[in-house]
Design an enzyme around this catalytic site. Structure first.
Site, PDB file in Angstrom:
ATOM      1  N   ASP A  42       0.828  -1.209   0.000  1.00 21.77           N
ATOM      2  CA  ASP A  42       0.000   0.000   0.000  1.00 21.77           C
ATOM      3  C   ASP A  42       0.856   1.251   0.000  1.00 21.77           C
ATOM      4  O   ASP A  42       2.085   1.188  -0.057  1.00 21.77           O
ATOM      5  CB  ASP A  42      -1.047  -0.028   1.115  1.00 21.77           C
ATOM      6  CG  ASP A  42      -0.445  -0.327   2.453  1.00 21.77           C
ATOM      7  OD1 ASP A  42       0.708   0.088   2.687  1.00 21.77           O
ATOM      8  OD2 ASP A  42      -1.123  -0.982   3.268  1.00 21.77           O
ATOM      9  N   LYS A  64      -5.094   1.764  -5.658  1.00 17.27           N
ATOM     10  CA  LYS A  64      -6.120   2.091  -6.640  1.00 17.27           C
ATOM     11  C   LYS A  64      -6.181   0.972  -7.653  1.00 17.27           C
ATOM     12  O   LYS A  64      -5.212   0.725  -8.354  1.00 17.27           O
ATOM     13  CB  LYS A  64      -5.754   3.382  -7.387  1.00 17.27           C
ATOM     14  CG  LYS A  64      -5.985   4.620  -6.589  1.00 17.27           C
ATOM     15  CD  LYS A  64      -5.498   5.833  -7.365  1.00 17.27           C
ATOM     16  CE  LYS A  64      -5.378   7.017  -6.437  1.00 17.27           C
ATOM     17  NZ  LYS A  64      -4.346   7.950  -6.837  1.00 17.27           N
ATOM     18  N   MET A 178      -2.693   9.208  12.248  1.00 21.04           N
ATOM     19  CA  MET A 178      -3.720   9.827  11.406  1.00 21.04           C
ATOM     20  C   MET A 178      -4.340  11.048  12.076  1.00 21.04           C
ATOM     21  O   MET A 178      -5.549  11.259  12.001  1.00 21.04           O
ATOM     22  CB  MET A 178      -4.817   8.799  11.061  1.00 21.04           C
ATOM     23  CG  MET A 178      -4.291   7.656  10.218  1.00 21.04           C
ATOM     24  SD  MET A 178      -5.496   6.353   9.923  1.00 21.04           S
ATOM     25  CE  MET A 178      -5.262   5.333  11.369  1.00 21.04           C
TER      26      MET A 178
HETATM   27  N1  SAH Z   1       0.181   0.267  10.407  1.00 17.17           N
HETATM   28  C1  SAH Z   1       0.833   1.555  10.486  1.00 17.17           C
HETATM   29  C2  SAH Z   1      -0.173   2.659  10.753  1.00 17.17           C
HETATM   30  C3  SAH Z   1      -1.141   2.885   9.615  1.00 17.17           C
HETATM   31  S1  SAH Z   1      -2.234   4.236   9.925  1.00 17.17           S
HETATM   32  C4  SAH Z   1       1.907   1.489  11.577  1.00 17.17           C
HETATM   33  O1  SAH Z   1       1.945   0.542  12.355  1.00 17.17           O
HETATM   34  O2  SAH Z   1       2.729   2.410  11.634  1.00 17.17           O
HETATM   35  C5  SAH Z   1      -1.437   5.542   9.065  1.00 17.17           C
HETATM   36  C6  SAH Z   1      -0.736   6.476  10.046  1.00 17.17           C
HETATM   37  O3  SAH Z   1       0.470   5.892  10.502  1.00 17.17           O
HETATM   38  C7  SAH Z   1      -0.318   7.796   9.462  1.00 17.17           C
HETATM   39  O4  SAH Z   1      -1.374   8.714   9.411  1.00 17.17           O
HETATM   40  C8  SAH Z   1       0.740   8.219  10.455  1.00 17.17           C
HETATM   41  O5  SAH Z   1       0.141   8.713  11.627  1.00 17.17           O
HETATM   42  C9  SAH Z   1       1.409   6.911  10.790  1.00 17.17           C
HETATM   43  N2  SAH Z   1       2.621   6.653   9.978  1.00 17.17           N
HETATM   44  C10 SAH Z   1       2.899   5.565   9.264  1.00 17.17           C
HETATM   45  N3  SAH Z   1       4.113   5.641   8.695  1.00 17.17           N
HETATM   46  C11 SAH Z   1       4.623   6.835   9.080  1.00 17.17           C
HETATM   47  C12 SAH Z   1       5.857   7.504   8.839  1.00 17.17           C
HETATM   48  N4  SAH Z   1       6.837   6.974   8.090  1.00 17.17           N
HETATM   49  N5  SAH Z   1       6.028   8.726   9.407  1.00 17.17           N
HETATM   50  C13 SAH Z   1       5.086   9.284  10.182  1.00 17.17           C
HETATM   51  N6  SAH Z   1       3.900   8.693  10.440  1.00 17.17           N
HETATM   52  C14 SAH Z   1       3.681   7.481   9.912  1.00 17.17           C
END
Ligand code: SAH
Length: 276
Positions: A42, A64, A178
């Site tokens: 993704d 997409k 998020m």
């Molecule tokens: N499964 C992911 C989270 C997915 S939700 C995890 O465990 O990290 C998506 C959110 O993850 C984003 O909005 C942000 O808040 C965070 N996120 C994921 N990768 C990031 C990154 N490289 N830098 C900052 N925030 C990140």
């Protein structure tokens, strides 16, 4: 790598890719990448990680498909099932950890319902590893014995789903996923629940990538600081006194990962003012 499992045809491995730095892939994830026939990823899997994957024709973007503007979770699960039924070794690669705000549980349940063998490969989640790349420990002995991970995705003005008073009282450190488009809600509710307006806060954008940006601010100033800095999603947010440690522990030089945008345009909100 010799003792790592063999990827059986017709099975799915749901793997976390970590926040962005390819060095944070686990050996299990690398083992999956080596053997997979198809890699369904993704938008949160960084370009730096995609770049270390050979045989790129195996990559399939789950963002997409079929000209649709946004992926339906159901479509992705159905696609995984379809590929497994065609006897492929299917690696489902997700940003961070698949079971932390990543809907990995839903995909795994869909596979379980269809009796498709699967394996879960945890990854470094942004709320721990992304903050670590900014020099912010999720816990620190003199600061907190509790840390909470909260999704901003469903936060709305009426505090739906979040007991702000309990969070503010019980969890000295709060980590929001998020949350970029919900900064005002976070600020207003935490200040109303008793956190000081000058309580420290960090916004870490594109953590563990060449474009990492760290904005140190306060609850009261966070909306202005975010706007002035021009940071973009994905952003992980930390609220609490662990943020003060960043001044001493800021170790990471993003240039070590080279250059090049880590995430595509797809990372922009899927739903208006929602998913960032
Ligand atoms: N499964 C992911 C989270 C997915 S939700 C995890 O465990 O990290 C998506 C959110 O993850 C984003 O909005 C942000 O808040 C965070 N996120 C994921 N990768 C990031 C990154 N490289 N830098 C900052 N925030 C990140």
């Amino acid at each position: 790598m010799d003792n790592l499992p063999e990827f059986a045809p017709g099975s799915v491995w749901l793997a976390g890719a970590g926040p962005g730095d390819p060095g944070l892939l686990t050996l299990h994830a690398v083992n999956g990448i080596r053997q997979a026939d198809v890699i369904v990823h993704d938008a949160l899997v960084s370009h730096q990680i995609l770049n270390v994957i050979d045989r790129k024709e195996r990559l399939e973007y789950a963002g997409k498909r079929g000209g649709k503007p946004s992926p339906q979770q159901r479509d992705i699960s159905l696609r995984l099932i379809e590929l497994a039924r065609r006897n492929k070794r299917v690696l489902r690669l997700k940003g961070g950890d698949p079971f932390v705000f990543g809907r990995g549980g839903e995909e795994a349940l869909a596979l379980a319902r269809e009796d498709i063998p699967f394996r879960i490969i945890p990854g470094v989640t942004a709320g721990v590893g992304g903050l670590a790349y900014a020099g912010i420990p999720a816990t620190h002995r003199s600061v907190n014995t509790v840390v909470s991970f909260i999704t901003g995705h469903t936060l709305s003005g009426d505090h739906e789903g979040v007991d702000w008073a309990a969070l503010s009282r019980g969890s000295p450190v709060l980590v929001f996923y998020m949350g970029l488009s919900r900064l005002a809600t976070i600020r207003d509710n935490l200040i109303a629940a008793g956190r000081e307006p000058d309580h420290p806060m960090a916004l870490v954008s594109k953590a563990a990538t060449p474009d990492q940006q760290v904005v140190i601010t306060t609850l009261a100033d966070c909306v202005d600081s975010a706007a002035k800095s021009g940071i973009g999603a994905p952003v992980i947010i930390a609220v609490g006194k662990v943020v003060d440690l960043q001044a001493s522990l800021n170790w990471f030089d993003p240039r070590e990962l080279g250059s090049g945008a880590p995430f595509g345009d797809d990372i922009q909100p899927v739903k208006p003012a929602g998913h960032d």
